[in-house]
Enzyme design. Structure first.
Site, PDB file in Angstrom:
ATOM      1  N   ASP A  30       0.852  -1.202   0.000  1.00  0.00           N
ATOM      2  CA  ASP A  30       0.000   0.000   0.000  1.00  0.00           C
ATOM      3  C   ASP A  30       0.881   1.243   0.000  1.00  0.00           C
ATOM      4  O   ASP A  30       2.000   1.222   0.503  1.00  0.00           O
ATOM      5  CB  ASP A  30      -0.915  -0.002   1.235  1.00  0.00           C
ATOM      6  CG  ASP A  30      -2.151   0.843   1.028  1.00  0.00           C
ATOM      7  OD1 ASP A  30      -3.253   0.266   0.962  1.00  0.00           O
ATOM      8  OD2 ASP A  30      -2.019   2.087   0.926  1.00  0.00           O
ATOM      9  N   LYS A 207     -19.522  -9.309 -12.620  1.00  0.00           N
ATOM     10  CA  LYS A 207     -19.511  -8.647 -11.319  1.00  0.00           C
ATOM     11  C   LYS A 207     -20.584  -7.557 -11.248  1.00  0.00           C
ATOM     12  O   LYS A 207     -21.399  -7.508 -10.324  1.00  0.00           O
ATOM     13  CB  LYS A 207     -18.116  -8.061 -11.059  1.00  0.00           C
ATOM     14  CG  LYS A 207     -18.030  -7.105  -9.891  1.00  0.00           C
ATOM     15  CD  LYS A 207     -18.319  -7.803  -8.569  1.00  0.00           C
ATOM     16  CE  LYS A 207     -18.592  -6.837  -7.451  1.00  0.00           C
ATOM     17  NZ  LYS A 207     -17.571  -6.678  -6.501  1.00  0.00           N
ATOM     18  N   LEU A 253     -34.284 -10.433  -0.520  1.00  0.00           N
ATOM     19  CA  LEU A 253     -35.682 -10.123  -0.767  1.00  0.00           C
ATOM     20  C   LEU A 253     -36.308  -9.577   0.517  1.00  0.00           C
ATOM     21  O   LEU A 253     -37.514  -9.684   0.721  1.00  0.00           O
ATOM     22  CB  LEU A 253     -36.372 -11.423  -1.217  1.00  0.00           C
ATOM     23  CG  LEU A 253     -37.538 -11.314  -2.202  1.00  0.00           C
ATOM     24  CD1 LEU A 253     -37.178 -10.459  -3.405  1.00  0.00           C
ATOM     25  CD2 LEU A 253     -37.969 -12.703  -2.671  1.00  0.00           C
ATOM     26  N   CYS A 263     -20.699  -0.934  -2.317  1.00  0.00           N
ATOM     27  CA  CYS A 263     -20.772  -1.606  -3.621  1.00  0.00           C
ATOM     28  C   CYS A 263     -22.043  -1.338  -4.408  1.00  0.00           C
ATOM     29  O   CYS A 263     -21.980  -0.848  -5.529  1.00  0.00           O
ATOM     30  CB  CYS A 263     -20.601  -3.107  -3.435  1.00  0.00           C
ATOM     31  SG  CYS A 263     -18.927  -3.527  -2.980  1.00  0.00           S
TER      32      CYS A 263
END
Ligand code: UDX
Length: 434
Positions: A30, A207, A253, A263
């Site tokens: 990183d 995806k 659901l 996301c």
């Protein structure tokens, strides 16, 4: 096998630790020296159940290490995973690929021997091929292939999702690249995990299509929930009745205050952009997004209207701020829409969340008061709203809550309580679609 993982965010860290657990030698890289320093000291920057133990045990076993530098790890690697962030670009919703391309450039200069460069970040169709171009241009002699291996990790259960996935999707176009990825995921063959081998573009689109479909399921049931409230039907029974049909399935659901997180909102808007870039109209995706925002506003206004519209003298206890339980993630959380709406109407907010307060303080209006216990949060409140289904909020002592409160409105926006129990304790009970 040796692996490097670029990016120690959620996906990079979980994937790196899990690959190490499979027995591979993993270096997580990183740019942030602060992040790498704390990881070296065993401090995990995110809250994810089980991740700290997994990281620690693999570091101790010598299979997992952290570094600021690409060298020497990338040179020695059989595969280098790109797991950097792809935030929504301000203004147009496009996935911002700056970090992906920068990682590709840097990887290029360190490649030695055959290496598979794997895109794990969620990226628009065509990105893997662009990454290959960047590497080829920066290092024409490099012996490499690019692959796409999207992640399907849910926050709060990411380790389980990695170790026992429904499927692994691999976009790879050379036999050499496929062989490396097959070997990396070999431990999953023992549990007969289906592997979908496909082209780069198809893997990238699997995806987006998967996440957008799950978001669509949630918006669908949330839209039906509004109709339930008008007609007296029960959304929980509808979810059950629909979900038992194997063609529909019961997962994703559950009606609630709308989806959030890092996301679904980002991926749906990025997919919308991809449609527009290809001169296509994303009719369903536009509706999915609109229904999701409506749901948050609709629920805020149900409370506001029930409390008499002018809430200047009202206090509301909000239990749960994160977009879902078992995470400290506040990104796109329904609370970020609902709480400001209540404050705009004049309410004073007393909030409680087991993990989200640190982040919430940065994102919610300053006037919000934070309490450690739900029983303190409800003290003198006119209404209580459950926004996240943390276990701590599932079995509240309703009598005690009632005693502490000033008013009687109990808004269960995660549908976790039995109406009759709440009403028996003296509350006016409202829920989503029931
Ligand atoms: C999601 C995907 O599930 C994962 O495969 C992907 O790789 C990353 O995005 P995550 O964002 O961690 O994972 O959360 P998820 O459990 O999918 O929930 C997303 C949102 O949908 C939450 O706000 C949740 O409360 C909401 N949700 C989920 C519902 O409102 N109803 C449901 O039935 C399920």
């Amino acid at each position: 096998m040796k692996i490097s993982v670029i990016g120690t965010g959620y996906v990079g860290l979980v994937s790196g630790a899990c690959f190490a657990e499979f027995g591979w030698n993993v270096t997580c890289i990183d740019k942030s020296s602060e992040r790498i320093e704390s990881l070296k000291q065993g401090i995990i920057p995110i809250y994810e159940p089980g991740l700290d133990d997994l990281v620690l045990s693999n570091v101790r076993a010598g299979r997992l290490s952290f570094s600021l530098d690409y060298a020497p790890a990338v040179e020695d690697s059989d595969a280098v995973f790109i797991a950097v962030g792809t935030p929504s670009r301000r203004g147009d919703g496009h996935a911002d690929l700056t970090y992906v391309y920068a990682a590709a450039e840097e990887i290029a200069s360190h490649l030695a021997g055959y290496t598979v460069v794997v895109d794990k970040s969620t990226v628009p169709v065509g990105t893997a091929r662009k990454v290959a171009e960047i590497i080829r241009k920066a290092n024409p002699n490099a012996d490499f292939d690019v692959a796409s291996n999207p992640e399907f990790l849910r926050e709060g259960s990411a380790i389980g999702d990695f170790m026992r996935p429904d499927r692994v999707v691999i976009g790879a176009e050379s036999e050499r690249a496929k062989a490396v990825l097959k070997e990396l995921y070999r431990p999953l063959y023992q549990i007969e995990t289906p592997m979908v081998f496909t082209t780069l573009e198809t893997a990238e689109l699997i995806k987006y299509a998967s996440n957008a479909f799950l978001a669509a399921k949630i918006s669908f049931i949330n839209e039906i929930s509004a109709l339930c409230e008008k007609t007296g039907a029960d959304i929980k029974a509808i979810s059950k009745g629909m979900g038992l049909d194997k063609r529909i399935g019961s997962k994703f659901l559950q009606a609630g205050p709308g989806y959030g997180g890092s996301c679904f909102p980002k991926d749906v808007s990025a997919l919308i952009r991809i449609f527009h870039d290809n001169n296509l109209e994303p009719h369903i995706l536009e509706a999915v997004t609109e229904v999701n925002l409506n749901q948050k506003m609709r629920l805020a206004y149900r409370v506001i209207n029930l409390l008499g519209q002018d809430l200047t003298q009202k206090t509301i206890a909000v239990l749960g701020l994160t977009f879902k339980p078992e995470t400290d993630d506040m990104r796109e959380a329904p609370s970020l829409v609902i709480v400001p709406e209540l404050i705009k109407a004049g309410a004073h907010i007393k909030a409680c969340d087991p993990q989200g307060v640190r982040e919430a303080k940065k994102l919610l209006p300053e006037s919000v008061e934070y309490l450690d216990s739900p029983y303190d949060a409800v003290k003198d409140a006119d209404a209580v709203i459950i926004l996240t289904e943390w276990n701590q909020f599932r079995g509240l002592d309703l009598e005690l809550i009632k005693k502490q409160m000033n008013g009687t409105l109990f808004a269960d926006f995660r549908n976790i309580y039995d109406r009759s129990l709440v009403e028996k304790a003296g509350f006016t009970y409202i829920a989503v679609g029931r």
